[in-house]
Motif scaffolding. Sequence first.
Motif, PDB file in Angstrom:
ATOM      1  N   THR A   1       0.668  -1.192   0.072  1.00  0.00           N
ATOM      2  CA  THR A   1      -0.140   0.035  -0.029  1.00  0.00           C
ATOM      3  C   THR A   1       0.721   0.999   0.104  1.00  0.00           C
ATOM      4  O   THR A   1       1.757   1.424   0.910  1.00  0.00           O
ATOM      5  CB  THR A   1      -0.975  -0.071   1.150  1.00  0.00           C
ATOM      6  N   ARG A   2       0.596   2.126  -1.145  1.00  0.00           N
ATOM      7  CA  ARG A   2       1.454   3.482  -1.092  1.00  0.00           C
ATOM      8  C   ARG A   2       0.767   4.147  -0.078  1.00  0.00           C
ATOM      9  O   ARG A   2      -0.362   4.069   0.487  1.00  0.00           O
ATOM     10  CB  ARG A   2       1.366   4.025  -2.522  1.00  0.00           C
ATOM     11  N   PRO A   3       1.343   5.587   0.205  1.00  0.00           N
ATOM     12  CA  PRO A   3       0.717   6.646   1.294  1.00  0.00           C
ATOM     13  C   PRO A   3      -0.372   7.186   0.660  1.00  0.00           C
ATOM     14  O   PRO A   3      -1.291   7.510   1.614  1.00  0.00           O
ATOM     15  CB  PRO A   3       1.894   7.565   1.162  1.00  0.00           C
ATOM     16  N   ASP A   4      -0.621   7.163  -0.337  1.00  0.00           N
ATOM     17  CA  ASP A   4      -1.983   7.651  -1.091  1.00  0.00           C
ATOM     18  C   ASP A   4      -3.093   6.741  -1.263  1.00  0.00           C
ATOM     19  O   ASP A   4      -4.158   6.927  -1.773  1.00  0.00           O
ATOM     20  CB  ASP A   4      -1.488   8.429  -2.447  1.00  0.00           C
ATOM     21  N   GLY A   5      -2.754   5.588  -0.509  1.00  0.00           N
ATOM     22  CA  GLY A   5      -3.929   4.712  -0.576  1.00  0.00           C
ATOM     23  C   GLY A   5      -4.040   3.698  -1.744  1.00  0.00           C
ATOM     24  O   GLY A   5      -4.555   2.697  -1.663  1.00  0.00           O
ATOM     25  N   LEU A   6      -3.358   3.829  -2.901  1.00  0.00           N
ATOM     26  CA  LEU A   6      -3.233   2.918  -3.754  1.00  0.00           C
ATOM     27  C   LEU A   6      -2.206   2.009  -3.527  1.00  0.00           C
ATOM     28  O   LEU A   6      -1.434   1.994  -2.497  1.00  0.00           O
ATOM     29  CB  LEU A   6      -2.711   3.919  -5.189  1.00  0.00           C
ATOM     30  N   SER A   7      -2.038   0.933  -4.386  1.00  0.00           N
ATOM     31  CA  SER A   7      -1.342  -0.227  -4.155  1.00  0.00           C
ATOM     32  C   SER A   7      -0.550  -0.698  -5.299  1.00  0.00           C
ATOM     33  O   SER A   7      -1.015  -0.550  -6.518  1.00  0.00           O
ATOM     34  CB  SER A   7      -2.082  -1.251  -3.420  1.00  0.00           C
ATOM     35  N   PHE A   8       0.468  -1.484  -5.152  1.00  0.00           N
ATOM     36  CA  PHE A   8       1.203  -2.207  -6.210  1.00  0.00           C
ATOM     37  C   PHE A   8       1.813  -3.403  -5.890  1.00  0.00           C
ATOM     38  O   PHE A   8       1.730  -3.787  -4.518  1.00  0.00           O
ATOM     39  CB  PHE A   8       2.436  -1.346  -6.680  1.00  0.00           C
ATOM     40  N   ALA A   9       1.820  -4.533  -7.002  1.00  0.00           N
ATOM     41  CA  ALA A   9       2.333  -5.824  -6.519  1.00  0.00           C
ATOM     42  C   ALA A   9       3.813  -6.028  -6.752  1.00  0.00           C
ATOM     43  O   ALA A   9       4.183  -5.279  -7.630  1.00  0.00           O
ATOM     44  CB  ALA A   9       1.439  -6.694  -7.420  1.00  0.00           C
ATOM     45  N   THR A  10       4.242  -6.709  -6.050  1.00  0.00           N
ATOM     46  CA  THR A  10       5.851  -7.176  -6.297  1.00  0.00           C
ATOM     47  C   THR A  10       5.984  -8.220  -5.736  1.00  0.00           C
ATOM     48  O   THR A  10       5.235  -9.099  -4.818  1.00  0.00           O
ATOM     49  CB  THR A  10       6.678  -5.909  -5.639  1.00  0.00           C
ATOM     50  N   ARG A  11       7.256  -8.756  -6.035  1.00  0.00           N
ATOM     51  CA  ARG A  11       7.848 -10.197  -5.378  1.00  0.00           C
ATOM     52  C   ARG A  11       9.036  -9.881  -4.649  1.00  0.00           C
ATOM     53  O   ARG A  11       9.928  -9.260  -5.014  1.00  0.00           O
ATOM     54  CB  ARG A  11       7.844 -11.315  -6.340  1.00  0.00           C
ATOM     55  N   VAL A  12       9.204 -10.441  -3.409  1.00  0.00           N
ATOM     56  CA  VAL A  12      10.575 -10.345  -2.848  1.00  0.00           C
ATOM     57  C   VAL A  12      11.001 -11.603  -2.409  1.00  0.00           C
ATOM     58  O   VAL A  12      10.047 -12.538  -2.021  1.00  0.00           O
ATOM     59  CB  VAL A  12      10.347  -9.430  -1.540  1.00  0.00           C
ATOM     60  N   THR A  13      12.423 -12.052  -2.058  1.00  0.00           N
ATOM     61  CA  THR A  13      12.904 -13.006  -1.440  1.00  0.00           C
ATOM     62  C   THR A  13      13.528 -12.662  -0.338  1.00  0.00           C
ATOM     63  O   THR A  13      14.059 -11.593   0.065  1.00  0.00           O
ATOM     64  CB  THR A  13      13.973 -13.668  -2.567  1.00  0.00           C
ATOM     65  N   LYS A  14      13.260 -13.730   0.646  1.00  0.00           N
ATOM     66  CA  LYS A  14      14.052 -13.541   2.153  1.00  0.00           C
ATOM     67  C   LYS A  14      14.499 -14.887   2.608  1.00  0.00           C
ATOM     68  O   LYS A  14      13.568 -15.837   2.628  1.00  0.00           O
ATOM     69  CB  LYS A  14      12.691 -12.552   2.807  1.00  0.00           C
ATOM     70  N   PHE A  15      15.457 -14.530   3.646  1.00  0.00           N
ATOM     71  CA  PHE A  15      15.785 -15.690   4.158  1.00  0.00           C
ATOM     72  C   PHE A  15      15.098 -15.868   5.678  1.00  0.00           C
ATOM     73  O   PHE A  15      15.248 -14.716   6.232  1.00  0.00           O
ATOM     74  CB  PHE A  15      17.178 -15.797   4.486  1.00  0.00           C
ATOM     75  N   LEU A  16      14.300 -16.694   6.047  1.00  0.00           N
ATOM     76  CA  LEU A  16      13.616 -16.915   7.236  1.00  0.00           C
ATOM     77  C   LEU A  16      14.027 -18.004   8.345  1.00  0.00           C
ATOM     78  O   LEU A  16      14.349 -19.085   7.822  1.00  0.00           O
ATOM     79  CB  LEU A  16      12.186 -16.896   7.090  1.00  0.00           C
ATOM     80  N   ALA A  17      14.241 -17.704   9.544  1.00  0.00           N
ATOM     81  CA  ALA A  17      14.474 -18.802  10.367  1.00  0.00           C
ATOM     82  C   ALA A  17      13.037 -19.714  10.420  1.00  0.00           C
ATOM     83  O   ALA A  17      11.996 -19.094  10.070  1.00  0.00           O
ATOM     84  CB  ALA A  17      14.607 -18.208  11.813  1.00  0.00           C
ATOM     85  N   PRO A  18      13.060 -20.980  11.127  1.00  0.00           N
ATOM     86  CA  PRO A  18      12.324 -21.766  10.924  1.00  0.00           C
ATOM     87  C   PRO A  18      11.037 -21.178  11.543  1.00  0.00           C
ATOM     88  O   PRO A  18       9.757 -21.336  11.233  1.00  0.00           O
ATOM     89  CB  PRO A  18      12.591 -23.208  11.442  1.00  0.00           C
ATOM     90  N   GLY A  19      11.136 -20.789  12.734  1.00  0.00           N
ATOM     91  CA  GLY A  19      10.130 -20.006  13.350  1.00  0.00           C
ATOM     92  C   GLY A  19       9.515 -18.997  13.114  1.00  0.00           C
ATOM     93  O   GLY A  19       8.427 -18.450  13.625  1.00  0.00           O
ATOM     94  N   SER A  20       9.964 -18.341  11.875  1.00  0.00           N
ATOM     95  CA  SER A  20       9.409 -17.155  11.399  1.00  0.00           C
ATOM     96  C   SER A  20       8.477 -17.471  10.278  1.00  0.00           C
ATOM     97  O   SER A  20       7.980 -16.634   9.642  1.00  0.00           O
ATOM     98  CB  SER A  20      10.507 -16.342  10.967  1.00  0.00           C
ATOM     99  N   VAL A  21       8.506 -18.683   9.580  1.00  0.00           N
ATOM    100  CA  VAL A  21       7.772 -18.940   8.429  1.00  0.00           C
ATOM    101  C   VAL A  21       6.320 -18.730   8.692  1.00  0.00           C
ATOM    102  O   VAL A  21       5.504 -18.134   7.724  1.00  0.00           O
ATOM    103  CB  VAL A  21       7.938 -20.374   7.875  1.00  0.00           C
ATOM    104  N   GLY A  22       5.861 -19.126   9.858  1.00  0.00           N
ATOM    105  CA  GLY A  22       4.425 -18.705  10.186  1.00  0.00           C
ATOM    106  C   GLY A  22       3.875 -17.397  10.047  1.00  0.00           C
ATOM    107  O   GLY A  22       2.844 -17.153  10.214  1.00  0.00           O
ATOM    108  N   GLN A  23       4.958 -16.380  10.298  1.00  0.00           N
ATOM    109  CA  GLN A  23       4.725 -15.016  10.176  1.00  0.00           C
ATOM    110  C   GLN A  23       4.460 -14.400   8.866  1.00  0.00           C
ATOM    111  O   GLN A  23       3.959 -13.148   8.509  1.00  0.00           O
ATOM    112  CB  GLN A  23       5.793 -14.119  10.635  1.00  0.00           C
ATOM    113  N   VAL A  24       4.515 -15.202   7.682  1.00  0.00           N
ATOM    114  CA  VAL A  24       4.589 -14.938   6.421  1.00  0.00           C
ATOM    115  C   VAL A  24       3.451 -15.800   5.313  1.00  0.00           C
ATOM    116  O   VAL A  24       3.627 -15.576   4.319  1.00  0.00           O
ATOM    117  CB  VAL A  24       5.697 -14.625   5.591  1.00  0.00           C
ATOM    118  N   GLN A  25       2.571 -16.334   6.143  1.00  0.00           N
ATOM    119  CA  GLN A  25       1.687 -16.908   5.554  1.00  0.00           C
ATOM    120  C   GLN A  25       0.707 -16.173   4.740  1.00  0.00           C
ATOM    121  O   GLN A  25       0.562 -14.928   4.980  1.00  0.00           O
ATOM    122  CB  GLN A  25       0.719 -17.717   6.605  1.00  0.00           C
TER     123      GLN A  25
END
Length: 266
Positions: A217-241
Amino acid sequence: MKMVRSITLALAVAAVGYYLFHGLTYVPSDEFDSVVFGWVGWQMSLPIIAITSVIVVFAFTGEGIVAALTGRNSSEFRDGLTGLGTIESFAQTGLTLNDQPQVRVEFSVEGADGKIFHSSAKMIVPLTQLALLRPGVVLPVRYLPDRTDKVEVDLSGDASAAQQALNESLIRKGITTQHKLDIAERGIATQAVVRSLSVTGTIRDGHSEVELGLVVTRPDGLSFATRVTKFLAPGSVGQVQVGRILRAHYLPENESEVVIALPVNA
C-alpha cells in the motif's frame, strides 16, 4: 563488587580476630572478675555483626542481584561489547529476591567480530516474564573480549546498539545486505499483504529462502504488486503465511525492491 566483598571479609576477619584475642588474653582485674568476662561483653557483638555483614554483602553483590536492584548492568560490563546471545538452556539457581527467582542462562554468543562462544549469565527474572525464556530466543548481551565465560543481558536500553549487532550478524551470514538495510532505514514505512508464498529450497545458516508475492500500500492509498525473496528462520515462516499483513519499507523511485520487517523473537 570484588572490592566490596574483599573489604567486608577483611573487616570480618579483623572483628573475629579481635574477639578471640580479647577472650584469650583477658586477665581478671579482681576477685569478683572472671575470665568468662573476656568472652562476654560488648565484644560479643563483633563476630555476630561480622558474619551478618558478610552474608548480606555477598547476597546483594551476587550475579544479577545488583542489576535487579538498580536496573543497570554492573560497572564491569556496562561498557562491554554488544553481542547476540541465543538461549540454549536455563535453570533456576534456588536464590530469590522479593520472590523473584534467579536464573542461570546458558548462551551461545555471537560476538561483534562474528566469533561464536559459549557463555552464561545469572539474572533475576520476574515470574511474569519467566515463560519468555526459552531455547532459541535471542537477547543482546554485554561481554568482555578477554573473559567470555560470563556475560550480562544488556540493560542499557540502547536499541540502536542491539540492532547494529543484529544487522552485522545478518550481513555476515548472507541473510541480508547493506542495501536492504538502507531501504529499511530510509524507505517509506507502509504495510504489505502476503498474496503468495513459495519455498525456493535454498538454505543459508539454518534459514530457508522464501519468495513472497506482496501487495504493498502506497501512502496515497493506492497499491502495487511485487515479489521479494527473504531468508527466514524456521520459527518465522508462520509470520509470512498468505493473508498476513506485514510491516514493509520501499523507496518511491524503485518499487520493485521492498523490505519486510519481522520480529526476531516471535
